[in-house]
Each structure stands twice: as C-alpha cells, then as structure tokens.
Design a protein around this motif. Structure first.
Motif, short mmCIF file in Angstrom:
data_model
loop_
_atom_site.label_atom_id
_atom_site.label_comp_id
_atom_site.label_asym_id
_atom_site.label_seq_id
_atom_site.Cartn_x
_atom_site.Cartn_y
_atom_site.Cartn_z
N ALA A 197 68.61 36.66 -45.23
CA ALA A 197 67.69 35.93 -44.35
C ALA A 197 66.83 34.96 -45.15
O ALA A 197 66.62 33.80 -44.74
N ASN A 198 66.33 35.40 -46.30
CA ASN A 198 65.53 34.50 -47.14
C ASN A 198 66.35 33.31 -47.61
O ASN A 198 65.85 32.18 -47.69
N ALA A 199 67.62 33.56 -47.96
CA ALA A 199 68.47 32.48 -48.45
C ALA A 199 68.80 31.48 -47.34
O ALA A 199 68.85 30.26 -47.58
N MET A 200 69.00 31.97 -46.13
CA MET A 200 69.35 31.08 -45.03
C MET A 200 68.14 30.29 -44.52
O MET A 200 68.29 29.18 -44.00
N ALA A 201 66.95 30.85 -44.64
CA ALA A 201 65.73 30.16 -44.18
C ALA A 201 65.06 29.48 -45.37
O ALA A 201 63.92 29.78 -45.72
N TYR A 202 65.75 28.58 -46.00
CA TYR A 202 65.25 27.90 -47.20
C TYR A 202 64.16 26.89 -46.84
O TYR A 202 64.04 26.46 -45.68
N ASP A 203 63.38 26.52 -47.82
CA ASP A 203 62.28 25.58 -47.60
C ASP A 203 62.76 24.16 -47.85
O ASP A 203 62.89 23.72 -48.99
N ASP A 204 63.03 23.43 -46.80
CA ASP A 204 63.33 22.00 -46.92
C ASP A 204 62.21 21.20 -46.28
O ASP A 204 61.24 21.76 -45.75
N ILE A 205 62.31 19.89 -46.33
CA ILE A 205 61.25 19.03 -45.78
C ILE A 205 61.10 19.27 -44.28
O ILE A 205 59.99 19.26 -43.74
N ILE A 206 62.21 19.52 -43.60
CA ILE A 206 62.15 19.77 -42.15
C ILE A 206 61.33 21.01 -41.86
O ILE A 206 60.48 21.04 -40.96
N ARG A 207 61.57 22.06 -42.64
CA ARG A 207 60.85 23.32 -42.45
C ARG A 207 59.36 23.14 -42.73
O ARG A 207 58.50 23.61 -41.96
N VAL A 208 59.02 22.48 -43.84
CA VAL A 208 57.62 22.28 -44.20
C VAL A 208 56.90 21.48 -43.12
O VAL A 208 55.78 21.83 -42.70
N ALA A 209 57.53 20.40 -42.64
CA ALA A 209 56.91 19.57 -41.61
C ALA A 209 56.74 20.35 -40.31
O ALA A 209 55.72 20.22 -39.62
N ASP A 210 57.72 21.18 -39.99
CA ASP A 210 57.64 21.99 -38.76
C ASP A 210 56.46 22.95 -38.83
O ASP A 210 55.67 23.06 -37.88
N LEU A 211 56.33 23.66 -39.95
CA LEU A 211 55.24 24.63 -40.08
C LEU A 211 53.87 23.97 -40.06
O LEU A 211 52.90 24.52 -39.52
N LYS A 212 53.77 22.79 -40.63
CA LYS A 212 52.47 22.12 -40.72
C LYS A 212 52.00 21.53 -39.39
O LYS A 212 50.83 21.19 -39.26
N THR A 213 52.89 21.40 -38.44
CA THR A 213 52.50 20.79 -37.16
C THR A 213 52.53 21.77 -36.00
O THR A 213 52.39 21.38 -34.85
N ARG A 214 52.70 23.06 -36.28
CA ARG A 214 52.72 24.05 -35.20
C ARG A 214 51.31 24.30 -34.67
O ARG A 214 50.34 24.32 -35.42
N ALA A 215 51.25 24.54 -33.37
CA ALA A 215 49.96 24.76 -32.72
C ALA A 215 49.20 25.96 -33.28
O ALA A 215 47.98 25.88 -33.48
N PRO A 216 49.85 27.11 -33.55
CA PRO A 216 49.09 28.24 -34.11
C PRO A 216 48.41 27.92 -35.44
O PRO A 216 47.30 28.40 -35.70
N ARG A 217 49.06 27.11 -36.27
CA ARG A 217 48.43 26.73 -37.53
C ARG A 217 47.19 25.88 -37.29
O ARG A 217 46.15 26.07 -37.92
N MET A 218 47.30 24.94 -36.38
CA MET A 218 46.14 24.11 -36.07
C MET A 218 45.00 24.95 -35.51
O MET A 218 43.83 24.75 -35.86
N ALA A 219 45.33 25.91 -34.65
CA ALA A 219 44.30 26.78 -34.08
C ALA A 219 43.63 27.62 -35.18
O ALA A 219 42.42 27.82 -35.16
N ARG A 220 44.44 28.10 -36.15
CA ARG A 220 43.89 28.90 -37.23
C ARG A 220 42.94 28.08 -38.09
O ARG A 220 41.86 28.54 -38.48
N ILE A 221 43.32 26.84 -38.38
CA ILE A 221 42.45 25.97 -39.20
C ILE A 221 41.15 25.69 -38.47
O ILE A 221 40.07 25.73 -39.08
#
Length: 511
Positions: free
Chosen positions: A307-331
C-alpha cells in the motif's frame, strides 16, 4: 611569615533570593511567562530582575529566561544575569527535551529544585533529519528528571492550554502557582494575567488547568478528540465497488485483515476503486504463497508496504492533499481564525526537473529523461524555490487543478517507474521464500526506506538499492534475515549513509 585573613560571614540575605529559570522554544511564550512572573513578584513587594539568553535556531530558538527575586529591603540586592548549575530553585521547561537539557546542564538538583515540565514534544532538527524514527526516548528523560529534582511536576501543558483556547505559557504559570514553590497566593498569579490585558479569559482557563495538574502532582491526560468515521460519498456504482473490495479484504486470513483494510483505503483514496482492485490482486498473490504456520507474517508485512509503495508521493498527490477542505479547516482552527476572518497561507515548493518530467506521458517522459540537454533546460526553468500563496484564487486553482489529475496519473512516467519498481521489489523479496521465509519478510520491510518526494525520495531509493543488493552477499547464511534487518536499521540511523556503509563493509568481510 603567614598572613591570616579574616573570614567574612556570608550575608544571610543571599539565601533569601529566589532563583527561577524558564527554558522555552521559540513561539511558546517564554517571554510572556517571564513577564507575568516579574509582575507577580513586584506586586507582592519583591524586587526582581529578569534576563534571557537566546539559543541557536535548533528548534526555532531555544531560550533560557532567568529570574531572581528577593523581598524589598534597605539595600538593593545585586542579582546574577544567568543561572548557575546547582543554584536554581524553580526550573520551568516548556517541552520534554528541554526538561532533559535542564537536567544535563545541572540546573536541576535533588536538594532544592522544583522541576515543572510539559510532556509534549517539539522535535529537534536532529530528530527530524533521521531517515527512520529519530525521536528521543521521553521515558529516559522522565526517569532522569525524577532522580534529579526535589519535586517533579509533569503534564501535557500544551494540550491543557490548547483545550482552553490558550497557549502553553498560561498553563505553565498555573502549574507554577499550583506547585507552591513561590510564596504568593493564587489570586496574585491571576491578577498578573489580568493586568496584561490580552486574552485574559482563555489564559485564566488554561492557568486553572495547569494549577489543577500541579496540585494532583500527576500527568493529566487530555481527552483525545473523537473524530467521526469518514463518510463515503460518490456515485452508487463506485460505492458498490467499494463494498465489494471491502468484502475481499474481509475474506483474507484474520491476521491480515486489519492492515489490508487500511491499505485498501489508502490506495483507493490515492487513486480509485480500480487501483484498490490492483492492490488486492497483488496481496492475493502473496497470501497464496503464505500459511498459518508462520502466522501469515509475510502477508501482514506485504499488506502494509505494498500500500505504501502504490500510494507514492508525486506532485499530484501533494497538490491534492494541500487543497483538501479538512486541511484548510485544520489550519483555520490552529490559527484560531473566527468566521469571516481571512487566513493567508503560503505553500513552499522546490520542484526538480525530475518531478516535472515525471508528469509527462510515460513514453515522452522516458525520452526526456534520456536527453541531458532537455533535462538541463527543465532544471533551469523549474528548479527554483517557489512560494504559492494559496489563499489567493490563482495559486489555489493551480494546485487544485494539479490535484485533480488522478485520472491522468496512471499514464505518467512517474507511475510507469513506480509500478516497475514495485514489481521488481516484490520479485526480489520473494526469491528466497522457499529456503528462507524470514529473509523474504525482511526484504519486504526494506520498503520502509523509501519515503517522501524530491531529494528525500532520491536518497531513500539509493539506500533501498544498497540494502536490497546485500541479499546476494547474505545468500545461504543462517542469520541472513537478522543481518538484513541490521542493514535496514543502519540505513535509518543517519541521512548521510555512513553507518550503512560501515555495516555493508562488515557483511562483505563475511564473503
């Protein structure tokens, strides 16, 4: 002839000076806490002096604040400018490793020092730099503090303060009051907070929490926040596929189910249900070669690291995580922003040419990677530090667009490389399975060495390859699995790889 000098009698008033040190990391309100202590002492008829010695930016600046106070008399006392080992009455440490630093420097002694500390952690740079778990052992610090201090008060002062909407300086001030180390009533402490005129109500609540923790002389655990179970939404067809996948995971051997369920959720969140099917297909092949005789250890290990190998960190993943609503709410929650208040957010990026080319279609990306001139051009264009102010519409939409490229991801050069690497890793890991089950397990665990993106990912790949290649050197040894685990731990110890290099030399000496 011998000259005998008259002995001076020490001034008894020196022993009446109360000496207090505060050791805090930048941003924890050490200066505010010191100011309250000064105001408290003067309000009670004491003369007082406070100094500070700033440290280097190891953890945003570790600073020692020092306060001396004495009852006002006819003569003005001369106070020291910094604490001395063995000569501190009260030591307040705003973080667990600051507790350890205070003990190591000799500021805490069993004949006189009341030690007040917070059990939470603000990791040092050296702890963050370790490729593996570089976090220091807080239990060892606690044991040393118990032996070194006359009275010890430890609690999660940061958690207590945050629960009351305040900061740690307030709860530490409350713990100081509750400790009884200073000859002042509780009301005087609270008046010092009120006199500051800033965030008084929240500070008083946190003060009360710290006071109660000190009175109980035991750590008051903060009740963990109960998060609701994630609610899955989407088209009925996809929800039906998800339930089917869950059924497949639940049908796996009992020891494998929990990790397989977590891994399935991770890869589906990373991509989609089709990707989740591919994950379970990979895992099924491992389970087919495993058995209850070994407690399904191979399958359990594979469930996690595939699972860790398949869910690698690429630019798409980083951009997705940084724009999710829960992250914005946490900040917004961490910043204490109220409804209608604007929060400015800056994201830091430093993409290399490799990250940009990895987004190209697989064939095109392979050709660009093989062309040094094109890679040099991409490096000149993109290998620059960038600050994206994602509270602005333009920057947010840019990241949101990148994060929405999941449907395109499986066609990229990065996915082609990661998938090929995954298959090679599994093949290499299972080669010795028939002869050495434990070694295959350790080879699967080597995937732990790969993490992050950009330079961090590149360094991890290098260490991973070095450790995996050592399997040939260990072939046929009865202790091969044990040595493979040692090599991996050596690789996790330091970012430069010197410990790993020494371990590899040791293995080569066997041949």
């Amino acid at each position: 002839m011998n000259l005998v000098l008259p002995q001076k009698t020490p001034d008894a008033r020196v022993g009446e000076i109360i000496k207090l040190a505060v050791m805090a990391v930048g941003g924890q309100g050490g200066g505010v806490l010191t100011g309250w202590i000064e105001a408290l002492a003067r309000s009670q008829g004491y003369v007082c002096q406070a100094t500070s010695v700033a440290g280097v930016a190891q953890r945003t600046g570790a600073t020692i604040y020092y306060v001396e106070m004495a009852k006002k008399g006819e003569l003005e006392p001369v106070f020291a400018l910094a604490p001395a080992g063995g000569d501190v009455d009260v030591l307040i440490a705003a973080e667990m490793m600051e507790v350890g630093r205070a003990v190591m420097r000799g500021f805490v002694t069993p004949d006189r020092t009341t030690l007040i500390g917070s059990t939470h952690r603000a990791l040092a740079v050296s702890e963050k730099m370790a490729p593996g778990d570089g976090i220091a052992d807080a239990d060892e610090v606690r044991a040393a503090a118990e032996m070194a201090s006359q009275k010890l008060i430890l609690a999660d002062m940061d958690g207590l303060a945050v629960a009351q909407g305040s900061v740690i300086s307030s709860s530490l001030f409350g713990a100081l009051a509750g400790s009884g180390a200073l000859p002042f009533p509780r009301d005087a402490f609270e008046d010092a907070i009120r006199a500051s005129g800033k965030g008084v109500d929240a500070s008083l609540r946190a003060f009360a929490a710290g006071y109660d923790a000190a009175q109980s002389s035991a750590e008051e655990p903060v009740a963990p926040e109960t998060l609701p179970a994630p609610e899955l939404t989407g088209p009925d067809r996809e929800l039906a596929r998800w339930k089917t996948l869950q059924g497949r995971a639940d049908s796996l051997p009992e020891p494998v189910r929990e990790l397989a369920g977590n891994g399935l959720m991770k890869v589906v969140d990373f991509q989609d249900c089709g990707y989740g099917e591919a994950y379970l297909d990979q895992l099924d092949r491992i389970v087919a070669r495993d058995s209850a005789e070994h407690d399904w250890l191979l399958s359990v290990t594979a469930a996690k690291y595939i699972a860790n190998a398949m869910a690698y960190d690429d630019i798409i993943r980083v951009a997705d995580l940084k724009t999710r609503a829960p992250r914005m709410a946490r900040i917004h929650a961490e910043m204490g922003a109220k409804n209608g208040q604007l929060v400015e957010l800056t994201e830091f990026f430093h993409p290399r040419a490799e990250e940009i080319v990895s987004l190209l279609p697989a064939g095109m990306g392979a050709r660009w990677e093989a062309n040094p001139k094109r890679m040099a051009l991409m490096d000149r264009l993109f290998n620059k530090g960038r600050r994206l102010r994602t509270h602005s519409l333009r920057s947010f939409l840019m990241l949101h667009f990148l994060g929405g490229l999941k449907g395109y991801r499986l066609k990229t050069r990065r996915h082609q490389v990661e998938n090929a690497h995954l298959q090679q890793w599994l093949e290499d890991s299972l080669k010795p399975l028939d002869d050495d089950y434990a070694l295959s397990v350790e080879l699967l665990r080597n995937r732990r060495l790969i993490k992050g993106y950009s330079d961090t990912h590149a360094r991890g790949l290098t260490k991973f390859a070095t450790v995996m290649n050592a399997a040939d050197l260990l072939h046929g040894r009865k202790d091969a699995a044990e040595w493979m685990g040692r090599l991996r731990e050596a690789a996790l110890q330091d970012p430069d790889g010197k410990v790993l290099e020494g371990a590899i030399q040791t293995v080569r000496s066997f041949v």
